[in-house]
Design a protein around this motif. Structure first.
Motif, PDB file in Angstrom:
ATOM      1  N   GLU A 293      42.412  55.600  83.616  1.00 34.95           N
ATOM      2  CA  GLU A 293      41.625  54.474  83.349  1.00 34.95           C
ATOM      3  C   GLU A 293      40.159  54.938  82.931  1.00 34.95           C
ATOM      4  OE1 GLU A 293      42.085  49.898  83.667  1.00 34.95           O
ATOM      5  OE2 GLU A 293      43.446  51.823  83.962  1.00 34.95           O
ATOM      6  N   ASN A 294      39.660  54.644  81.712  1.00 35.29           N
ATOM      7  CA  ASN A 294      38.433  54.623  81.278  1.00 35.29           C
ATOM      8  C   ASN A 294      37.331  53.525  81.709  1.00 35.29           C
ATOM      9  OD1 ASN A 294      36.127  54.917  79.775  1.00 35.29           O
ATOM     10  ND2 ASN A 294      36.848  54.189  77.900  1.00 35.29           N
ATOM     11  N   LEU A 295      36.611  54.075  82.563  1.00 33.75           N
ATOM     12  CA  LEU A 295      35.773  52.924  83.356  1.00 33.75           C
ATOM     13  C   LEU A 295      34.342  53.013  83.051  1.00 33.75           C
ATOM     14  CD1 LEU A 295      37.536  53.731  86.774  1.00 33.75           C
ATOM     15  CD2 LEU A 295      37.357  51.629  85.641  1.00 33.75           C
ATOM     16  N   TYR A 296      34.055  53.629  81.733  1.00 29.01           N
ATOM     17  CA  TYR A 296      32.468  53.649  81.403  1.00 29.01           C
ATOM     18  C   TYR A 296      32.057  52.169  81.377  1.00 29.01           C
ATOM     19  CZ  TYR A 296      28.509  54.853  78.880  1.00 29.01           C
ATOM     20  OH  TYR A 296      27.106  55.087  78.436  1.00 29.01           O
ATOM     21  N   ALA A 297      32.870  51.257  80.623  1.00 22.36           N
ATOM     22  CA  ALA A 297      32.114  49.990  80.340  1.00 22.36           C
ATOM     23  C   ALA A 297      32.578  49.024  81.382  1.00 22.36           C
ATOM     24  CB  ALA A 297      32.517  49.530  78.797  1.00 22.36           C
TER      25      ALA A 297
ATOM     26  N   GLU B  32      44.290  52.113  94.292  1.00 24.51           N
ATOM     27  CA  GLU B  32      43.304  50.752  93.769  1.00 24.51           C
ATOM     28  C   GLU B  32      43.728  50.798  92.322  1.00 24.51           C
ATOM     29  OE1 GLU B  32      39.000  49.344  93.288  1.00 24.51           O
ATOM     30  OE2 GLU B  32      39.542  51.089  94.726  1.00 24.51           O
ATOM     31  N   LYS B  33      43.943  49.484  91.961  1.00 23.53           N
ATOM     32  CA  LYS B  33      44.084  49.129  90.582  1.00 23.53           C
ATOM     33  C   LYS B  33      42.529  49.103  89.806  1.00 23.53           C
ATOM     34  CE  LYS B  33      46.290  46.482  86.973  1.00 23.53           C
ATOM     35  NZ  LYS B  33      45.260  46.928  85.983  1.00 23.53           N
ATOM     36  N   MET B  34      42.133  49.795  88.992  1.00 20.00           N
ATOM     37  CA  MET B  34      40.753  49.718  88.500  1.00 20.00           C
ATOM     38  C   MET B  34      40.673  48.989  87.071  1.00 20.00           C
ATOM     39  SD  MET B  34      39.712  51.621  90.835  1.00 20.00           S
ATOM     40  CE  MET B  34      37.970  51.884  90.402  1.00 20.00           C
ATOM     41  N   ASP B  35      39.525  48.147  87.007  1.00 19.85           N
ATOM     42  CA  ASP B  35      39.348  47.274  85.863  1.00 19.85           C
ATOM     43  C   ASP B  35      38.523  48.159  84.874  1.00 19.85           C
ATOM     44  OD1 ASP B  35      39.250  44.906  84.330  1.00 19.85           O
ATOM     45  OD2 ASP B  35      37.259  44.459  85.524  1.00 19.85           O
ATOM     46  N   GLY B  36      39.472  48.804  83.996  1.00 25.00           N
ATOM     47  CA  GLY B  36      38.820  49.305  82.606  1.00 25.00           C
ATOM     48  C   GLY B  36      39.852  49.383  81.915  1.00 25.00           C
ATOM     49  N   GLU B  37      39.764  50.336  80.903  1.00 21.58           N
ATOM     50  CA  GLU B  37      40.764  50.488  79.508  1.00 21.58           C
ATOM     51  C   GLU B  37      41.656  51.657  79.751  1.00 21.58           C
ATOM     52  OE1 GLU B  37      40.114  49.882  74.859  1.00 21.58           O
ATOM     53  OE2 GLU B  37      39.248  51.720  75.821  1.00 21.58           O
ATOM     54  N   ASN B  38      42.930  51.319  79.774  1.00 25.47           N
ATOM     55  CA  ASN B  38      43.995  52.376  80.044  1.00 25.47           C
ATOM     56  C   ASN B  38      43.894  53.267  78.862  1.00 25.47           C
ATOM     57  OD1 ASN B  38      46.916  53.310  79.103  1.00 25.47           O
ATOM     58  ND2 ASN B  38      47.078  52.480  81.082  1.00 25.47           N
ATOM     59  N   THR B  39      43.901  54.505  79.155  1.00 23.16           N
ATOM     60  CA  THR B  39      43.457  55.726  78.249  1.00 23.16           C
ATOM     61  C   THR B  39      44.473  56.978  78.468  1.00 23.16           C
ATOM     62  OG1 THR B  39      41.271  55.037  77.948  1.00 23.16           O
ATOM     63  CG2 THR B  39      41.884  57.263  77.424  1.00 23.16           C
ATOM     64  N   THR B  40      44.819  57.402  77.262  1.00 27.76           N
ATOM     65  CA  THR B  40      45.632  58.600  77.256  1.00 27.76           C
ATOM     66  C   THR B  40      45.287  59.708  76.635  1.00 27.76           C
ATOM     67  OG1 THR B  40      47.821  57.057  77.277  1.00 27.76           O
ATOM     68  CG2 THR B  40      48.090  59.490  76.786  1.00 27.76           C
ATOM     69  N   LEU B  41      45.403  60.962  77.326  1.00 27.04           N
ATOM     70  CA  LEU B  41      44.518  62.370  76.891  1.00 27.04           C
ATOM     71  C   LEU B  41      45.541  63.255  76.414  1.00 27.04           C
ATOM     72  CD1 LEU B  41      41.744  62.811  79.299  1.00 27.04           C
ATOM     73  CD2 LEU B  41      41.590  61.310  77.556  1.00 27.04           C
ATOM     74  N   TYR B  42      45.477  63.718  75.392  1.00 26.71           N
ATOM     75  CA  TYR B  42      46.502  64.957  75.104  1.00 26.71           C
ATOM     76  C   TYR B  42      45.671  66.191  74.704  1.00 26.71           C
ATOM     77  CZ  TYR B  42      49.224  60.907  73.446  1.00 26.71           C
ATOM     78  OH  TYR B  42      50.212  59.701  73.334  1.00 26.71           O
ATOM     79  N   THR B  43      46.242  67.089  74.295  1.00 27.42           N
ATOM     80  CA  THR B  43      45.668  68.455  73.934  1.00 27.42           C
ATOM     81  C   THR B  43      44.502  68.299  72.980  1.00 27.42           C
ATOM     82  OG1 THR B  43      45.888  70.944  73.764  1.00 27.42           O
ATOM     83  CG2 THR B  43      47.395  69.622  72.553  1.00 27.42           C
ATOM     84  N   ASP B  44      44.894  67.630  71.908  1.00 28.81           N
ATOM     85  CA  ASP B  44      44.232  67.219  70.652  1.00 28.81           C
ATOM     86  C   ASP B  44      43.953  65.825  70.144  1.00 28.81           C
ATOM     87  OD1 ASP B  44      46.716  66.524  70.260  1.00 28.81           O
ATOM     88  OD2 ASP B  44      47.193  67.501  68.328  1.00 28.81           O
ATOM     89  N   TYR B  45      44.088  65.189  71.119  1.00 28.65           N
ATOM     90  CA  TYR B  45      43.850  63.643  70.656  1.00 28.65           C
ATOM     91  C   TYR B  45      43.692  62.702  72.229  1.00 28.65           C
ATOM     92  CZ  TYR B  45      44.824  59.401  67.902  1.00 28.65           C
ATOM     93  OH  TYR B  45      44.872  58.147  67.396  1.00 28.65           O
ATOM     94  N   MET B  46      43.202  61.561  71.821  1.00 28.35           N
ATOM     95  CA  MET B  46      43.170  60.505  72.785  1.00 28.35           C
ATOM     96  C   MET B  46      43.446  59.193  72.383  1.00 28.35           C
ATOM     97  SD  MET B  46      39.335  59.525  73.914  1.00 28.35           S
ATOM     98  CE  MET B  46      39.654  57.792  74.040  1.00 28.35           C
ATOM     99  N   HIS B  47      43.693  58.230  73.136  1.00 24.16           N
ATOM    100  CA  HIS B  47      43.892  56.704  72.533  1.00 24.16           C
ATOM    101  C   HIS B  47      43.746  55.866  73.663  1.00 24.16           C
ATOM    102  CE1 HIS B  47      48.279  56.325  73.368  1.00 24.16           C
ATOM    103  NE2 HIS B  47      48.263  57.528  72.895  1.00 24.16           N
ATOM    104  N   ALA B  48      43.526  54.679  73.507  1.00 24.02           N
ATOM    105  CA  ALA B  48      43.676  53.471  74.385  1.00 24.02           C
ATOM    106  C   ALA B  48      45.096  52.948  74.278  1.00 24.02           C
ATOM    107  CB  ALA B  48      42.487  52.469  74.306  1.00 24.02           C
ATOM    108  N   ARG B  49      45.382  51.976  75.050  1.00 28.49           N
ATOM    109  CA  ARG B  49      46.791  51.540  74.735  1.00 28.49           C
ATOM    110  C   ARG B  49      47.124  51.458  73.458  1.00 28.49           C
ATOM    111  NH1 ARG B  49      50.073  49.250  78.377  1.00 28.49           N
ATOM    112  NH2 ARG B  49      48.624  48.832  80.229  1.00 28.49           N
TER     113      ARG B  49
END
Length: 211
Positions: A90-94, A40-57
């Motif tokens: 996908e960050n689906l908090y909001a 399923e494609k979720m309606d949120g914000e694409n997000t990437t997690l690393y060992t020491d960082y995170m960012h959206a698109r």
């Protein structure tokens, strides 16, 4: 450490929600005869997690209150992500265009990338998600590519944005356009400005069962 922007996912030829700025998948021959996973494609914000960082698109994305929960998640599990690897989801908090009332988590993971910029197979990825305690979007189909079957996947467009097809096997970042494609519901709002300047309304989480 290298930060990598998540690629734009091309639309399947029969996707209803294509806009002028979107990219289309013109040829599907690379899927034929191969094992695919449809989620399923979720309606949120694409997000990437690393060992020491995170960012959206956007790699240098500014602070937004909707990112606080997933930032805390990264702080909790980041040490378990190998250096140079990343987890995308996908960050689906909001709430964006669709309100969710029973999510298993505010972050749903869908791919793991190693330090050679290769997307791990779905089987390897789900094993890692389990180890990290991460949930994934709902799987709608697993099997050999069949255009007829995938075209006829039931989507309730009132509460579902669409679906994403990916090769079950691993592939390189440079092959992304031929390994992943999506179907999006008609008239789906996809602009970030739409939700980022509005009040943050949290989506609902599934109630945990006792016992």
């Amino acid at each position: 450490m290298m930060r990598v922007k998540y690629p734009r996912t091309p639309h399947l030829p029969w996707s209803s929600g294509v806009t002028r700025d979107d990219i289309r998948q013109g040829c599907l021959s690379h899927f034929i005869g191969k094992q695919v996973i449809v989620t399923e494609k979720m309606d949120g914000e694409n997000t990437t997690l690393y060992t020491d960082y995170m960012h959206a698109r956007s790699i240098d994305g500014r602070f937004h209150p909707s990112r606080a929960w997933v930032k805390a998640l990264q702080a909790q599990i980041g040490y378990q992500i190998p250096s140079g690897w990343r987890i995308c989801g996908e960050n689906l908090y909001a709430k964006h265009a669709i309100a969710y009332h029973a999510l298993p988590s505010y972050f749903l993971a869908f791919s793991v990338w190693n330090d050679k910029n290769e997307c791990l197979s779905w089987q390897q990825s789900t094993r890692i998600f389990e180890q990290l305690g991460l949930c994934t979007p709902k799987t709608l189909y697993t099997g050999i590519w069949c255009e007829h079957t995938i075209k006829n996947i039931a989507v309730d467009t009132r509460i579902q944005e669409g679906y994403v097809v990916r090769l079950a096997d691993e592939f390189h970042y440079d092959e992304f356009t031929y390994a992943v494609a999506k179907w999006v519901r008609p008239n789906h709002v996809m602009t970030d400005t739409h939700w980022m300047h509005e009040e943050v309304i949290p989506n609902g989480l599934m109630e945990k069962q006792n016992g």
